[in-house]
Design an enzyme around this catalytic site. Structure first.
Site, PDB file in Angstrom:
ATOM      1  CG  HIS A 112      -2.090  -0.926   1.091  1.00  0.00           C
ATOM      2  ND1 HIS A 112      -1.983  -2.272   1.374  1.00  0.00           N
ATOM      3  CD2 HIS A 112      -3.368  -0.724   0.687  1.00  0.00           C
ATOM      4  CE1 HIS A 112      -3.154  -2.844   1.147  1.00  0.00           C
ATOM      5  NE2 HIS A 112      -4.013  -1.932   0.730  1.00  0.00           N
ATOM      6  CE  LYS A 128      -3.820  -0.488   4.793  1.00  0.00           C
ATOM      7  NZ  LYS A 128      -5.152   0.079   5.100  1.00  0.00           N
TER       8      LYS A 128
HETATM    9  P1  NAP Z   1      -7.043   9.820   3.571  1.00  0.00           P
HETATM   10  O1  NAP Z   1      -6.836  10.400   2.205  1.00  0.00           O
HETATM   11  O2  NAP Z   1      -6.006  10.089   4.622  1.00  0.00           O
HETATM   12  O3  NAP Z   1      -8.466  10.340   4.096  1.00  0.00           O
HETATM   13  C1  NAP Z   1      -8.906  10.266   5.422  1.00  0.00           C
HETATM   14  C2  NAP Z   1      -9.710  11.527   5.674  1.00  0.00           C
HETATM   15  O4  NAP Z   1     -10.339  11.446   6.959  1.00  0.00           O
HETATM   16  C3  NAP Z   1      -8.840  12.790   5.672  1.00  0.00           C
HETATM   17  O5  NAP Z   1      -9.448  13.790   4.881  1.00  0.00           O
HETATM   18  C4  NAP Z   1      -8.842  13.197   7.152  1.00  0.00           C
HETATM   19  O6  NAP Z   1      -8.657  14.574   7.343  1.00  0.00           O
HETATM   20  C5  NAP Z   1     -10.248  12.741   7.536  1.00  0.00           C
HETATM   21  N1  NAP Z   1     -10.465  12.718   8.965  1.00  0.00           N
HETATM   22  C6  NAP Z   1      -9.586  12.485   9.970  1.00  0.00           C
HETATM   23  N2  NAP Z   1     -10.193  12.612  11.165  1.00  0.00           N
HETATM   24  C7  NAP Z   1     -11.492  12.935  10.908  1.00  0.00           C
HETATM   25  C8  NAP Z   1     -12.621  13.215  11.707  1.00  0.00           C
HETATM   26  N3  NAP Z   1     -12.539  13.219  13.060  1.00  0.00           N
HETATM   27  N4  NAP Z   1     -13.796  13.481  11.107  1.00  0.00           N
HETATM   28  C9  NAP Z   1     -13.888  13.488   9.765  1.00  0.00           C
HETATM   29  N5  NAP Z   1     -12.857  13.272   8.935  1.00  0.00           N
HETATM   30  C10 NAP Z   1     -11.669  12.998   9.507  1.00  0.00           C
HETATM   31  O7  NAP Z   1      -7.228   8.251   3.490  1.00  0.00           O
HETATM   32  P2  NAP Z   1      -7.933   7.395   2.331  1.00  0.00           P
HETATM   33  O8  NAP Z   1      -6.921   6.787   1.453  1.00  0.00           O
HETATM   34  O9  NAP Z   1      -9.053   8.169   1.753  1.00  0.00           O
HETATM   35  O10 NAP Z   1      -8.523   6.198   3.222  1.00  0.00           O
HETATM   36  C11 NAP Z   1      -9.519   6.409   4.208  1.00  0.00           C
HETATM   37  C12 NAP Z   1      -9.772   5.112   4.961  1.00  0.00           C
HETATM   38  O11 NAP Z   1     -10.273   4.140   4.042  1.00  0.00           O
HETATM   39  C13 NAP Z   1      -8.500   4.471   5.570  1.00  0.00           C
HETATM   40  O12 NAP Z   1      -8.843   3.831   6.772  1.00  0.00           O
HETATM   41  C14 NAP Z   1      -8.080   3.433   4.541  1.00  0.00           C
HETATM   42  O13 NAP Z   1      -7.354   2.376   5.110  1.00  0.00           O
HETATM   43  C15 NAP Z   1      -9.440   2.983   4.071  1.00  0.00           C
HETATM   44  N6  NAP Z   1      -9.491   2.417   2.728  1.00  0.00           N
HETATM   45  C16 NAP Z   1     -10.433   1.466   2.532  1.00  0.00           C
HETATM   46  C17 NAP Z   1     -10.608   0.897   1.296  1.00  0.00           C
HETATM   47  C18 NAP Z   1     -11.688  -0.126   1.118  1.00  0.00           C
HETATM   48  O14 NAP Z   1     -11.856  -0.609  -0.010  1.00  0.00           O
HETATM   49  N7  NAP Z   1     -12.403  -0.494   2.161  1.00  0.00           N
HETATM   50  C19 NAP Z   1      -9.806   1.319   0.217  1.00  0.00           C
HETATM   51  C20 NAP Z   1      -8.878   2.328   0.430  1.00  0.00           C
HETATM   52  C21 NAP Z   1      -8.737   2.875   1.696  1.00  0.00           C
HETATM   53  P3  NAP Z   1      -7.124  15.164   7.454  1.00  0.00           P
HETATM   54  O15 NAP Z   1      -6.482  14.866   6.142  1.00  0.00           O
HETATM   55  O16 NAP Z   1      -7.333  16.625   7.691  1.00  0.00           O
HETATM   56  O17 NAP Z   1      -6.485  14.447   8.593  1.00  0.00           O
END
Ligand code: NAP
Length: 266
Positions: free
Chosen positions: A155, A159
């Protein structure tokens, strides 16, 4: 039919941005609000990249659920935040669709219990990509015949959790068809801690974190004079959105807790 009222937590994130687009292009979905840790009280349209989205931003998920009464929460945040949001959503009668990874077995059980108590559907899916689900299913099938296996999950370096939810879920699914045994030589010794990866029921899971990657996994089976590698690659976050759509539709029709998209796709 009324559209499904949706709140997205984490809209500025890489997954969240795709989810906002998904809701926009899906006729029977309606975005009613977002939950973000900044910009409380503003409209999403005030944030760059969301000019057309005239919905409120809430920092406090409870206030959001009370005032907006959504049908579904799509959570794409961080492990600690996602766990809190999932519990609160169910407490407020909102059906959670959670892509955020990092739930332990005990935490999954707690979500299941709450979903049963409330009679509300809930989906937690470590991987929303249909191809990844097939990779897991094919691996489970292969493990019946080739019981020597190791997992390498790869990844991007932002992550937060390791091993990935998909890596762990794959090991769990393989374990159903494979008697527990420790992979490798019984007397092997790590001369550097972690060299043989994290081990789930004897299956090593190796986690690679590099910039440029999105979500990739290969499951390697070995046998006498042969090897089988089953590999899946997500090249961008759009690959996950058909699974998010299916999960939202599922939680509206099925009042059970579902962990893993493989339990929806036959
Ligand atoms: P990302 O780009 O870091 O996005 C996470 C977002 O959550 C950021 O905008 C962050 O804000 C925000 N956040 C943090 N604390 C928060 C709060 N208290 N309230 C609301 N928003 C908040 O990560 P990503 O790649 O999009 O991934 C997000 C999640 O999905 C991760 O856990 C990842 O492992 C998972 N994921 C799942 C799949 C699936 O298929 N299930 C696929 C990919 C990823 P800041 O940037 O300001 O901190």
């Amino acid at each position: 039919m009324n559209p499904i009222k949706i709140v997205i937590a984490g809209p500025r994130g890489k997954m969240g941005r795709e989810a906002v687009k998904l809701v926009e292009v899906t006729n029977h979905f309606q975005l009613v609000a977002v939950i973000d840790k900044i910009n409380d009280g503003l409209k999403l349209s005030s944030i760059e990249g969301f000019q057309q989205k005239d919905v409120p931003i809430y920092k406090d998920p409870e206030k959001c659920f009370q005032l907006e009464t959504p049908d579904v929460l799509i959570d794409l945040t961080t492990p600690d935040v996602g766990k809190k949001h999932t519990k609160l959503a169910l407490q407020y009668g909102v059906r959670p669709v959670v892509g955020t990874t990092g739930f332990t077995e005990d935490e999954l059980k707690a979500v299941q219990t709450l979903s049963e108590q409330k009679g509300l559907g809930a989906v937690i899916a470590p991987n929303f990509a249909i191809g990844a689900i097939l990779m897991m299913k094919f691996s489970q099938m292969a493990a019946k015949y080739l019981t020597d296996v190791e997992i390498i999950e790869m990844h991007h370096d932002q992550k937060l959790d390791a091993p990935s939810g998909t890596g762990l879920k794959t090991a769990e699914m393989i374990s159903v068809n494979r008697p527990e045994k420790r992979q490798g030589h019984p007397d092997e010794k790590e001369t550097l801690d972690g060299a043989r990866g994290a081990v789930y029921q004897g299956i090593p899971i190796h986690s690679v974190r590099l910039p440029g990657l999105v979500g990739h996994q290969q499951v390697m089976f070995g046998g006498d004079g042969q090897a089988l590698t089953i590999r899946h690659d997500s090249f961008n976050r759009a690959s996950f959105m058909s699974g998010v759509k299916l999960s939202v539709e599922t939680v509206m029709q099925d009042n059970n807790f579902i962990y893993g998209l493989e339990n929806i796709i036959e």
